[in-house]
Design a protein around this motif. Structure first.
Motif, PDB file in Angstrom:
ATOM      1  N   ASP A  37     -15.082   7.149  -1.483  1.00 53.51           N
ATOM      2  CA  ASP A  37     -13.791   7.457  -0.883  1.00 53.51           C
ATOM      3  C   ASP A  37     -13.983   8.344   0.331  1.00 53.51           C
ATOM      4  OD1 ASP A  37     -12.169   6.063  -2.552  1.00 53.51           O
ATOM      5  OD2 ASP A  37     -11.805   7.720  -3.930  1.00 53.51           O
ATOM      6  N   LYS A  71      -9.434   3.856   6.102  1.00 50.58           N
ATOM      7  CA  LYS A  71      -9.695   4.453   4.793  1.00 50.58           C
ATOM      8  C   LYS A  71     -10.873   3.734   4.164  1.00 50.58           C
ATOM      9  CE  LYS A  71      -5.471   4.397   2.806  1.00 50.58           C
ATOM     10  NZ  LYS A  71      -4.473   4.805   1.784  1.00 50.58           N
ATOM     11  N   ASP A  78      -2.135   7.814   4.519  1.00 45.46           N
ATOM     12  CA  ASP A  78      -1.919   6.502   5.127  1.00 45.46           C
ATOM     13  C   ASP A  78      -2.751   6.377   6.388  1.00 45.46           C
ATOM     14  OD1 ASP A  78       0.075   5.859   3.255  1.00 45.46           O
ATOM     15  OD2 ASP A  78       1.514   7.083   4.402  1.00 45.46           O
ATOM     16  N   GLU A  85     -13.612   1.024  -4.388  1.00 44.61           N
ATOM     17  CA  GLU A  85     -13.802  -0.345  -4.878  1.00 44.61           C
ATOM     18  C   GLU A  85     -14.460  -1.224  -3.814  1.00 44.61           C
ATOM     19  OE1 GLU A  85     -10.162   0.929  -5.218  1.00 44.61           O
ATOM     20  OE2 GLU A  85     -11.407   1.982  -6.678  1.00 44.61           O
ATOM     21  N   ASP A  94      -8.384  12.171  -2.783  1.00 43.85           N
ATOM     22  CA  ASP A  94      -7.504  11.085  -3.210  1.00 43.85           C
ATOM     23  C   ASP A  94      -6.981  10.360  -1.977  1.00 43.85           C
ATOM     24  OD1 ASP A  94      -5.923   9.374  -4.518  1.00 43.85           O
ATOM     25  OD2 ASP A  94      -4.729  10.883  -5.576  1.00 43.85           O
ATOM     26  N   VAL A  95      -7.626   9.250  -1.627  1.00 43.19           N
ATOM     27  CA  VAL A  95      -7.247   8.559  -0.400  1.00 43.19           C
ATOM     28  C   VAL A  95      -5.901   7.862  -0.514  1.00 43.19           C
ATOM     29  CG1 VAL A  95      -9.500   8.220   0.672  1.00 43.19           C
ATOM     30  CG2 VAL A  95      -8.719   6.621  -1.071  1.00 43.19           C
ATOM     31  N   SER A  96      -5.419   7.674  -1.771  1.00 44.30           N
ATOM     32  CA  SER A  96      -4.141   6.969  -1.927  1.00 44.30           C
ATOM     33  C   SER A  96      -2.977   7.793  -1.382  1.00 44.30           C
ATOM     34  CB  SER A  96      -3.906   6.644  -3.408  1.00 44.30           C
ATOM     35  OG  SER A  96      -3.839   7.838  -4.144  1.00 44.30           O
ATOM     36  N   LEU A  97      -3.184   9.113  -1.213  1.00 44.06           N
ATOM     37  CA  LEU A  97      -2.114   9.969  -0.708  1.00 44.06           C
ATOM     38  C   LEU A  97      -2.022   9.940   0.816  1.00 44.06           C
ATOM     39  CD1 LEU A  97      -2.706  13.108  -2.959  1.00 44.06           C
ATOM     40  CD2 LEU A  97      -0.959  11.353  -3.259  1.00 44.06           C
ATOM     41  N   ILE A 108     -12.527   2.956   0.704  1.00 48.06           N
ATOM     42  CA  ILE A 108     -12.065   2.978  -0.683  1.00 48.06           C
ATOM     43  C   ILE A 108     -13.229   2.656  -1.610  1.00 48.06           C
ATOM     44  CG2 ILE A 108     -10.435   1.943  -2.316  1.00 48.06           C
ATOM     45  CD1 ILE A 108      -8.818   1.201   0.326  1.00 48.06           C
TER      46      ILE A 108
END
Lengths: 209, 114
Positions: free
Chosen positions: A47, A38, A92, A42, A87-90, A40
């Motif tokens: 993303d 992934k 894994d 930050e 939205d990469v947080s969704l 990210i």
């Protein structure tokens, strides 16, 4: 939302639609792909997801790539590409991505691949020039003719269309419709042609509106 | 290539009769006229067959008011509703294009019985 997936062009065929018309289609084997890494915002500034496609024997992978792909734990892959993701947080690392996760039937997408190589082609074939007169004593037929003016500007302007390599170049075709999706077989049928020969790895991407 | 083959085979009709060259057939096609649908019949001799999974097609020839008419029917198209084999003929070629040059008695085929 994941915005793209990798596939392999299998060849062309045709199908009948509801109205009974014959639709030319390209059959593409899509995925399953696995999330390898992934990216990210930050850390990487944007993303995205790195996905792998077509598994590879571990003996064929070098050490740096092995360590990189070991983090996902889904084996090794021939093709690693990045795709945009809202939205990469969704998602894994190691997650499987199938066609249905990205596209649905009827969607209009864009497809990127490497076009078939045509070698060094002349200007008639490569740029569709008309050639020179065939009669009235003409001795040259398929050449380009004049490539510019004389003393002013005294040079040939940049990007002048000339003979050279044709094809074997990355091409993106926009506005391709997904005619059929067969989830269980990992197949999609795309209306019309897709760049490259059979076996070509192609990227299917969402088309921004 | 096998996957493409399977993809095409999955779309083929399973209930087609065995159609041979020289057969006299009656083909029913669906015609949409605005909101209405009706069936149209075309009866003639099969003079050619083009094979290729769901691309299978036959060329049917008939004489209509002394004018030769040929139609190509994609066998697996939804618009082709029904195909009926009326009679068979003894033929020695895969494509009966020579019938185009003949008319009347000369354009007959020897019927197969049994």
């Amino acid at each position: 939302m994941i915005k793209g997936i990798l596939g392999k062009k299998l060849g062309m065929s045709q199908i009948f639609n509801e109205a009974g018309d014959i639709i030319p289609v390209t059959i593409v084997e899509v995925g399953p792909c696995y999330v390898i890494q992934k990216k990210i915002k930050e850390r990487d500034g944007y993303d995205a997801l790195q996905i792998g496609f077509v598994s590879k024997k571990s003996t064929r992978v070098n050490k740096p790539l092995k360590a990189h792909q070991d983090r996902a734990g889904k084996g090794y892959f021939y093709h690693l590409r990045e795709v945009d993701c809202d939205d990469v947080s969704l998602v894994d690392v190691g997650q499987e991505i199938k066609i249905a996760d990205v596209f649905s039937k009827g969607e209009t997408i864009k497809v990127t691949g490497i076009s078939k190589g045509k070698g060094f082609a002349g200007v008639v074939r490569r740029h569709g020039f008309g050639g020179l007169p065939a009669s009235h004593g003409s001795l040259i037929l398929r050449e380009t003719g004049s490539i510019g003016t004389a003393t002013t500007p005294g040079r040939v302007i940049k990007n002048k269309k000339m003979a050279g390599q044709l094809g074997n170049k990355q091409v993106t075709i926009k506005g391709i419709t997904i005619v059929d999706v067969q989830e269980d077989k990992h197949l999609v049928a795309l209306r019309g042609a897709v760049p490259g020969p059979k076996g070509q790895i192609v990227m299917l991407k969402k088309q921004e509106v | 290539m096998n996957i493409v083959d399977a993809f095409e085979k999955a779309q083929m009709k399973q209930d087609l009769p065995e159609i041979r060259i020289g057969d006299r057939v009656r083909v029913a096609t669906r015609i949409v006229e605005g909101a209405r649908q009706r069936s149209q019949l075309f009866e003639g001799v099969v003079i050619a067959r083009h094979r290729g999974n769901n691309r299978d097609s036959i060329t049917v020839r008939k004489q209509s008011y002394a004018v030769g008419v040929e139609r190509v029917f994609p066998l697996h198209a939804p618009s082709v509703e029904k195909i009926e084999v009326i009679s068979r003929a003894k033929v020695r070629k895969a494509k009966l294009y020579y019938l185009r040059q003949r008319r009347g008695k000369a354009a007959r085929l020897k019927e197969l019985r049994g």
